[in-house]
Design a protein around this motif. Structure first.
Motif, PDB file in Angstrom:
ATOM      1  N   CYS A 270      91.870  46.501  24.051  1.00 15.49           N
ATOM      2  CA  CYS A 270      92.814  47.385  23.368  1.00 15.49           C
ATOM      3  C   CYS A 270      93.261  46.699  22.084  1.00 15.49           C
ATOM      4  N   TYR A 272      95.912  45.525  19.609  1.00 17.14           N
ATOM      5  CA  TYR A 272      97.346  45.220  19.631  1.00 17.14           C
ATOM      6  C   TYR A 272      97.900  44.953  18.231  1.00 17.14           C
ATOM      7  N   MET A 424      96.126  51.523  28.921  1.00 18.31           N
ATOM      8  CA  MET A 424      96.388  50.370  28.064  1.00 18.31           C
ATOM      9  C   MET A 424      97.316  50.745  26.911  1.00 18.31           C
ATOM     10  N   LEU A 425      97.108  51.936  26.355  1.00 14.58           N
ATOM     11  CA  LEU A 425      97.966  52.384  25.249  1.00 14.58           C
ATOM     12  C   LEU A 425      99.402  52.599  25.720  1.00 14.58           C
ATOM     13  N   ARG A 428     100.902  49.168  26.342  1.00 11.27           N
ATOM     14  CA  ARG A 428     101.172  48.531  25.045  1.00 11.27           C
ATOM     15  C   ARG A 428     102.512  48.981  24.479  1.00 11.27           C
ATOM     16  N   LYS A 492     104.410  45.843  28.950  1.00 12.17           N
ATOM     17  CA  LYS A 492     104.322  45.675  27.493  1.00 12.17           C
ATOM     18  C   LYS A 492     103.705  44.338  27.112  1.00 12.17           C
ATOM     19  N   ASN A 493     103.921  43.322  27.939  1.00 11.63           N
ATOM     20  CA  ASN A 493     103.408  41.988  27.634  1.00 11.63           C
ATOM     21  C   ASN A 493     101.987  41.769  28.140  1.00 11.63           C
ATOM     22  N   ARG A 495      98.060  41.887  28.168  1.00 13.91           N
ATOM     23  CA  ARG A 495      97.143  41.858  27.040  1.00 13.91           C
ATOM     24  C   ARG A 495      95.693  41.969  27.526  1.00 13.91           C
TER      25      ARG A 495
END
Length: 510
Positions: A270, A272, A424-425, A428, A492-493, A495
């Protein structure tokens, strides 16, 4: 190292995106180029207006008992080192869309012919030096599979037969199956002089048919699927009645690929680097939805009932001071994505039960997506029945971005998910997800840590588990703000960056 990627979609170019594969073809080449590789990406041009074009050359291809001239162009890029190439031919631009929808009597017929010609042009351009010969030729989904067939079986391309072939399966459910012969859209109609091994190319369920996806799986040096968990699931036969979607008829070939060390599962990444603007408000989302609905309505003389009901629902949402959770869902309306929501449950459907659970917490559900016409109608009628459901039949980038940003819980109950990008979006943006624990969803969402998940051995068990997990998630949101904030922060964290992904590409695929 030089890599040539061949695909049907590419979101680096205008209008060339339909699904998540376009995001991959946009992002992976940039990440590979950052590692020092030289990358060319080629797709058909579909007749789209792509801005400046730089003529590279043309090739003459024997196809369907006729000679065809195809032109290759580079689309200059200013922001990255990836070389973007399109191939132009009248057959590619007949519908001015990436894909065509043929009726059930001749599935894939139009697209299969289009992509077979595109693939033949790739081979001819490589042979003639119009395209630079790569160290690795990376093919994506069934749309590029005929490249492998031609390189392995057409004597004209014998010089290219030892090119390293990598084949990525993005969606095993779509295999592009066509007859071997006796049809205008068939392998022998496209390439009448081709001598081939039908045992490697035929469909296991329909031996008289050519299966492009199976062909590429059998002919490639490496077969890549887009998450580790999915690489295990595809080796198991599907059981539709039991709610399991695995190998879709190709499980034996994929088992063999795994035994040979050819099958590799690498999770997609994704981006970032995208920075969201200042925190938006629910009012801004509803205003954006209203504007988007108006733009959709204006495209047709007759008012679509789905758009009309949706607008009435938007007005209701605007007038209400409801403070409950906002549940969101963004994605194509296909059986893959929403089969569970369409299952019968308590004399209604699971989607109705979902709305009831959300209503217990004074919440709302907004679904954005289009696709299968029957599913669009099903969601339209469900919206009419449930006052807290807003179904938006279409796709608007601005609306989708705001839904990711403003939603409290993202719903993604896919029956199978090779990787998935929507979760993932959402993560994020700090929105926890409720997902079916399959494929890439299993590999990205950890229950009660970064989101919520469910599973079950039958469709009914899965529907019940979905409703139970939904209640659990909304209860945490309502009764335990500290735990909810921790889950939001963990989401949110999380990755799933492309840098790690392309390192695995180089190590295991190239």
């Amino acid at each position: 190292m030089h890599v040539l990627m061949v695909a049907a979609e590419n979101d680096a170019l205008p209008n060339a995106k339909v699904g998540g594969v376009a995001d991959v073809i946009r992002d992976v080449p940039k990440a590979l180029a950052a590692q020092g590789l030289t990358i060319d990406v080629v797709i058909p041009d579909y007749g789209f207006e792509l801005g400046e074009r730089r003529f590279i050359g043309e090739v003459n291809v024997a196809f369907n008992s006729a000679s065809h001239v195809l032109s290759l162009f580079e689309i200059p890029q200013t922001q990255n080192a990836v070389r973007q190439i399109v191939i132009s031919h009248p057959l590619f631009s007949q519908s001015h869309s990436v894909y065509c929808n043929d009726d059930n009597n001749r599935p894939f017929a139009t697209d299969a012919s289009k992509f077979a010609l595109f693939n033949a042009a790739i081979c001819e351009a490589l042979l003639q030096g119009v395209l630079k010969q790569p160290n690795t030729l990376h093919l994506h989904d069934w749309h590029s599979a005929c490249v492998a067939v031609l390189l392995k079986f057409e004597p004209r391309y014998r010089k290219l037969a030892k090119l390293r072939l990598v084949y990525t399966v993005h969606n095993l459910a779509l295999q592009g199956i066509r007859p071997f012969k006796d049809d205008d859209s068939s392998l022998e109609a496209w390439f009448p002089s081709l001598s081939y091994d039908g045992q490697l190319l035929c469909d296991p369920r329909y031996p008289h048919c050519f299966n492009p996806m199976r062909s590429a799986i059998n002919l490639a040096d490496k077969v890549h699927v887009v998450s580790p968990s999915y690489s295990q699931e595809v080796q198991i036969a599907s059981n539709d009645a039991g709610g399991f979607f695995g190998g879709e008829g190709l499980e034996r070939d994929l088992q063999q690929a795994a035994e040979q060390g050819k099958l590799i599962g690498i999770l997609n990444g994704c981006d970032y680097t995208t920075q969201h603007p200042k925190q938006a408000t629910l009012s801004e989302l509803l205003e954006q939805i209203e504007a988007t609905l108006f733009s959709w309505m204006a495209k047709n003389v007759h008012l679509d009932s789905s758009h009309y009901i949706a607008h009435q629902r938007v007005l209701q949402f605007m007038a209400s001071e409801q403070q409950g959770p906002l549940v969101t869902s963004v994605g194509r309306l296909t059986e893959q994505k929403v089969l569970l929501l369409c299952q019968p449950y308590n004399n209604s459907l699971t989607i109705d039960e979902v709305c009831k659970v959300i209503n217990q917490y004074n919440g709302r559900l907004i679904v954005l997506g289009s696709g299968d016409k029957k599913l669009e109608q099903l969601f339209t009628t469900a919206m009419a029945r449930n006052s807290n459901l807003l179904f938006l039949k279409g796709y608007g980038q601005g609306v989708g971005d705001l839904m990711y940003q403003l939603g409290d819980l993202f719903l993604m109950p896919s029956s199978f998910e090779p990787c998935g990008i929507s979760q993932m979006l959402a993560m994020r943006a700090g929105q926890p997800c409720l997902v079916h624990s399959v494929g890439g969803l299993k590999d990205t969402v950890e229950h009660n840590v970064t989101g919520f998940s469910f599973t079950g051995d039958t469709l009914l068990a899965q529907a019940e588990a979905l409703l139970h997990s939904l209640s659990e998630a909304l209860n945490v949101n309502h009764a335990n703000p500290k735990q909810w904030q921790a889950i939001k922060n963990s989401a949110k964290n999380s990755r799933f960056g492309w840098d790690d992904v392309v390192t695995d590409y180089i190590t295991y695929l190239y």
